[in-house]
Motif scaffolding. Structure first.
Motif, PDB file in Angstrom:
ATOM      1  N   MET A   1       0.880   1.007 -13.267  1.00  0.00           N
ATOM      2  CA  MET A   1       0.515  -0.407 -13.208  1.00  0.00           C
ATOM      3  C   MET A   1       1.087  -1.152 -14.406  1.00  0.00           C
ATOM      4  O   MET A   1       1.638  -2.257 -14.276  1.00  0.00           O
ATOM      5  N   ALA A   2       0.967  -0.559 -15.582  1.00  0.00           N
ATOM      6  CA  ALA A   2       1.497  -1.191 -16.789  1.00  0.00           C
ATOM      7  C   ALA A   2       3.011  -1.350 -16.704  1.00  0.00           C
ATOM      8  O   ALA A   2       3.565  -2.386 -17.107  1.00  0.00           O
TER       9      ALA A   2
ATOM     10  N   VAL B   1       0.825  -1.206   0.000  1.00  0.00           N
ATOM     11  CA  VAL B   1       0.000   0.000   0.000  1.00  0.00           C
ATOM     12  C   VAL B   1       0.862   1.260   0.000  1.00  0.00           C
ATOM     13  O   VAL B   1       1.700   1.440   0.884  1.00  0.00           O
ATOM     14  N   MET B   2       0.622   2.106  -0.990  1.00  0.00           N
ATOM     15  CA  MET B   2       1.187   3.450  -0.980  1.00  0.00           C
ATOM     16  C   MET B   2       0.158   4.375  -0.344  1.00  0.00           C
ATOM     17  O   MET B   2      -0.911   4.611  -0.908  1.00  0.00           O
TER      18      MET B   2
ATOM     19  N   LEU C   1      -2.177  -2.716  -3.635  1.00  0.00           N
ATOM     20  CA  LEU C   1      -2.042  -3.912  -4.460  1.00  0.00           C
ATOM     21  C   LEU C   1      -2.400  -5.118  -3.613  1.00  0.00           C
ATOM     22  O   LEU C   1      -1.771  -5.377  -2.581  1.00  0.00           O
ATOM     23  N   LEU C   2      -3.424  -5.859  -4.042  1.00  0.00           N
ATOM     24  CA  LEU C   2      -3.915  -7.032  -3.329  1.00  0.00           C
ATOM     25  C   LEU C   2      -3.533  -8.280  -4.118  1.00  0.00           C
ATOM     26  O   LEU C   2      -3.948  -8.441  -5.266  1.00  0.00           O
TER      27      LEU C   2
ATOM     28  N   LEU D   1      -5.096  -3.764  -8.208  1.00  0.00           N
ATOM     29  CA  LEU D   1      -4.868  -2.500  -7.505  1.00  0.00           C
ATOM     30  C   LEU D   1      -6.213  -1.832  -7.279  1.00  0.00           C
ATOM     31  O   LEU D   1      -7.027  -1.722  -8.213  1.00  0.00           O
ATOM     32  N   VAL D   2      -6.451  -1.391  -6.066  1.00  0.00           N
ATOM     33  CA  VAL D   2      -7.683  -0.675  -5.760  1.00  0.00           C
ATOM     34  C   VAL D   2      -7.350   0.634  -5.067  1.00  0.00           C
ATOM     35  O   VAL D   2      -6.380   0.727  -4.303  1.00  0.00           O
ATOM     36  N   THR D   3      -8.160   1.640  -5.341  1.00  0.00           N
ATOM     37  CA  THR D   3      -8.093   2.889  -4.593  1.00  0.00           C
ATOM     38  C   THR D   3      -9.496   3.448  -4.489  1.00  0.00           C
ATOM     39  O   THR D   3     -10.287   3.368  -5.431  1.00  0.00           O
ATOM     40  N   THR D   4      -9.814   3.976  -3.328  1.00  0.00           N
ATOM     41  CA  THR D   4     -11.120   4.570  -3.067  1.00  0.00           C
ATOM     42  C   THR D   4     -10.965   6.080  -3.088  1.00  0.00           C
ATOM     43  O   THR D   4     -10.180   6.639  -2.311  1.00  0.00           O
TER      44      THR D   4
END
Length: 214
Positions: A97-98, A34-35, A179-180, A130-133
């Motif tokens: 991500m790429a 996690v950033m 990143l999960l 990758l997830v971000t809220t």
């Protein structure tokens, strides 16, 4: 509920305020990288503008991150005239991500949610996501010591509770890039990160970005 975990000798997560923490997902023991970040004022304003109207957002892209992707997203935003900072942020994350996973193809979903998308604790069968809220409550996750994996999967009366220690439930923060690692990651088949979508409060909406490489 803990927002940011403290260290212990068995931890399988990495948190940091620099993007260099994200490649730690390649370490065998790490299932969450996690950033930590806060949304800057321009980005927060762009997010609020998208949520201000009644129209929901459901956008999906699969392909290379670039101008075509940004143009497609701009056409779908509820408030495109106020969306420049959000467009830039999505593009930057997609390009990172790429680069990180050495791929030209990224699956990207940006959507508003008024309920919990996946309210039950679960693992993903893909390799990594990758997830971000951007708004609303962020994703919740469990450290391994608090998981009873025998309870995962489709609910059944004979299955035990997934959460072995309710006090151990942890939550990401708005803006965090997480990143999960899932069960589809080679060598991580039995250790996918256990997580869930939180339930927004009445009248509250989430804005969630999810990216899958390849």
């Amino acid at each position: 509920m803990l927002t940011h975990p403290s260290r212990d000798i068995s931890q399988h997560w990495a948190f940091g305020q620099d993007i260099e923490v994200l490649p730690r997902i390649f370490e065998d023991d790490i299932t969450l990288a996690v950033m930590e970040r806060r949304l800057d004022p321009a980005l927060a304003l762009a997010v609020r503008a998208q949520l201000a109207g009644p129209r929901s957002l459901e956008w999906y892209w699969r392909g290379a991150p670039g101008q075509a992707m940004q143009s497609d997203l701009a056409r779908r935003l509820p408030a495109p005239d106020a969306g420049a900072a959000l467009l830039d942020d999505v593009a930057t994350i997609a390009e990172a991500m790429a680069f990180l996973f050495d791929t030209e193809t990224i699956g990207i979903r940006l959507r508003t949610l008024e309920g919990a998308m996946c309210p039950r604790f679960h693992v993903d069968n893909l390799a990594v996501r990758l997830v971000t809220t951007y708004a609303g409550p962020a994703s919740e996750w469990l450290p391994e010591h608090a998981v009873n994996r025998a309870g995962l999967g489709a609910p059944h009366p004979d299955k035990p509770e997934i959460v072995a220690d309710p006090d151990a439930i942890r939550q990401l923060a708005v803006g965090d890039l997480a990143l999960l690692k899932g069960c589809g990651w080679v060598g991580n088949e039995e250790r996918g990160l256990v997580h869930r979508s939180p339930q927004p409060a009445a009248g509250e909406r989430r804005l969630l970005l999810a990216l899958d490489p390849g």
